[in-house]
Write a protein that holds these residues in place. Structure first.
Motif, PDB file in Angstrom:
ATOM      1  N   GLY A  42     -29.159   9.833  77.039  1.00  0.00           N
ATOM      2  CA  GLY A  42     -27.960   9.408  76.349  1.00  0.00           C
ATOM      3  C   GLY A  42     -26.918  10.505  76.264  1.00  0.00           C
ATOM      4  N   ASN A  43     -27.242  11.606  76.858  1.00  0.00           N
ATOM      5  CA  ASN A  43     -26.309  12.729  76.855  1.00  0.00           C
ATOM      6  C   ASN A  43     -25.545  12.729  78.172  1.00  0.00           C
ATOM      7  N   SER A  44     -24.332  12.273  78.112  1.00  0.00           N
ATOM      8  CA  SER A  44     -23.570  12.113  79.352  1.00  0.00           C
ATOM      9  C   SER A  44     -23.221  13.452  79.984  1.00  0.00           C
ATOM     10  N   LEU A  45     -23.070  14.439  79.135  1.00  0.00           N
ATOM     11  CA  LEU A  45     -22.773  15.756  79.690  1.00  0.00           C
ATOM     12  C   LEU A  45     -23.950  16.238  80.529  1.00  0.00           C
ATOM     13  N   LEU A  46     -25.102  16.133  79.943  1.00  0.00           N
ATOM     14  CA  LEU A  46     -26.311  16.540  80.649  1.00  0.00           C
ATOM     15  C   LEU A  46     -26.475  15.749  81.939  1.00  0.00           C
ATOM     16  N   LYS A 105     -24.277  14.119  83.713  1.00  0.00           N
ATOM     17  CA  LYS A 105     -23.264  14.463  84.713  1.00  0.00           C
ATOM     18  C   LYS A 105     -23.624  15.769  85.405  1.00  0.00           C
ATOM     19  N   PHE A 154     -15.303  17.128  80.414  1.00  0.00           N
ATOM     20  CA  PHE A 154     -16.032  16.690  79.240  1.00  0.00           C
ATOM     21  C   PHE A 154     -15.276  17.027  77.976  1.00  0.00           C
ATOM     22  N   LYS A 188     -18.995  14.263  71.030  1.00  0.00           N
ATOM     23  CA  LYS A 188     -19.811  14.852  72.081  1.00  0.00           C
ATOM     24  C   LYS A 188     -20.376  16.193  71.667  1.00  0.00           C
ATOM     25  N   GLU A 236     -22.610  16.966  69.727  1.00  0.00           N
ATOM     26  CA  GLU A 236     -24.067  16.984  69.742  1.00  0.00           C
ATOM     27  C   GLU A 236     -24.569  17.204  71.161  1.00  0.00           C
ATOM     28  N   HIS A 237     -23.951  16.503  72.056  1.00  0.00           N
ATOM     29  CA  HIS A 237     -24.355  16.654  73.455  1.00  0.00           C
ATOM     30  C   HIS A 237     -24.250  18.098  73.891  1.00  0.00           C
ATOM     31  N   ILE A 238     -23.166  18.683  73.502  1.00  0.00           N
ATOM     32  CA  ILE A 238     -22.969  20.070  73.900  1.00  0.00           C
ATOM     33  C   ILE A 238     -24.040  20.948  73.271  1.00  0.00           C
TER      34      ILE A 238
END
Lengths: 179, 179
Positions: free
Chosen positions: A140-144, A146, B88, B95, B97-99
């Motif tokens: 669910g982590n789009s950064l990861l 990508k 991003f 985001k 959290e993603h980071i």
DNA sequence: TAAATCATGTGGTCTGACCACTTGAATGAA
DNA sequence: TTCATTCAAGTGGTCAGACCACATGATTTA
């Protein structure tokens, strides 16, 4: 026919020049950069080109612009970043290994996080490219995702075969998870 | 006082718009983008702003410009690593959290790779931001270091305190390393 | 003294103008 | 016809000048 076909455009040259000026003027993090108009004069290029360079640097997070005030060197915890990024972007050559390692690190880290989950079943994971793909999706982590996608895409092969490192790592994690 | 103070500048908005156009027009990798002048019309902004956006996208490796020909959506195989972060950060909403997770993953993965080394001494590592910094430095992988730096910078605090996950992970790795 | 005003400097944007280059059609010579 | 040349149109690259919006500090005013 080398690859150095196109003479660097003004705006690319401007990026280097601006970095030189930053060095020459001993501009530290948080300090103000010369104004766009001054840079334009000092570099003998139009303000638009200066702006294009600055915008790019801004997008990279290297500088920060404040309307009505000026442009500031971003307060990075560690500098050195400027040259790093520069070299990476402009003369990216034998960096393939780095990319490969990067991929491994992403996968390892991701697995590590996952493995600490109580309901993780190591045996259900088979270390294939597809499996990792699912894993990235599920995160669910789009950064990861990508990042992994692009790196995978670029890194090419290498992936797919279960890495010994991964197996060992997972064993360890599983062990502490059961203790 | 929320953080959303400054209305997104035209050039930032342009980046989003351009990406929308890419989607809407079903432009695939390698395909040609509308000309700068056309984009300028379609987006109702000046060509300079379009260019600033395009230049930024170019530096990020997302597009490629060929003088006299046009602008093309870059073939993904090419290197565009830094990019992600940039793209991003732009739609940075929740985001963070993603980071944050991304940072953890990088650190975990890096540690995992390191820990498998025979001469690794877990006790000499103290999980501080500085320690990780050194680690990244020592890795010799500029891509990794850069990514970590950027992510650290954007991720803000969070770092520094030893994560439980890290400790557990390391214990596990150390265990298998001694068995 | 304290508040309102103004001048200055800065980034943000637009416009219009060239230039350099690429491409493909129109033109000409064989 | 066929092939080479020429030329017009389109595109990115760059520049200069003009405003606007905003921030700051000095100046003026109450």
């Amino acid at each position: 026919m080398t690859e150095s076909k196109r003479p660097p455009s003004k705006f690319v040259a401007a990026i280097s020049h601006i970095q030189e000026i930053i060095k020459a003027d001993r501009i530290k993090r948080g300090d103000k950069l010369p104004s766009e108009r001054e840079l334009s004069e000092r570099l003998s290029i139009g303000r638009s080109s200066v702006r294009e360079a600055l915008r790019a640097l801004e997008l990279l997070g290297l500088i920060e612009t404040r309307r009505g005030e000026g442009t500031y060197l971003r307060d990075f915890k560690d500098h050195q970043l400027v040259p790093l990024i520069g070299t990476f972007i402009f003369n990216d050559d034998q960096k393939k290994e780095h990319i490969h390692d990067m991929k491994a690190i992403l996968e390892l880290g991701c697995l590590a996080l996952l493995a600490v989950q109580p309901d993780f079943n190591q045996n259900s994971f088979n270390y294939t490219e597809a499996a990792f793909h699912e894993l990235m999706d599920a995160s669910g982590n789009s950064l990861l995702k990508k990042m992994w996608l692009i790196i995978s895409d670029y890194g090419g092969d290498s992936g797919g075969q279960a890495d010994e490192r991964l197996t060992k790592l997972l064993s360890g994690i599983r062990h502490i998870n059961h203790s």
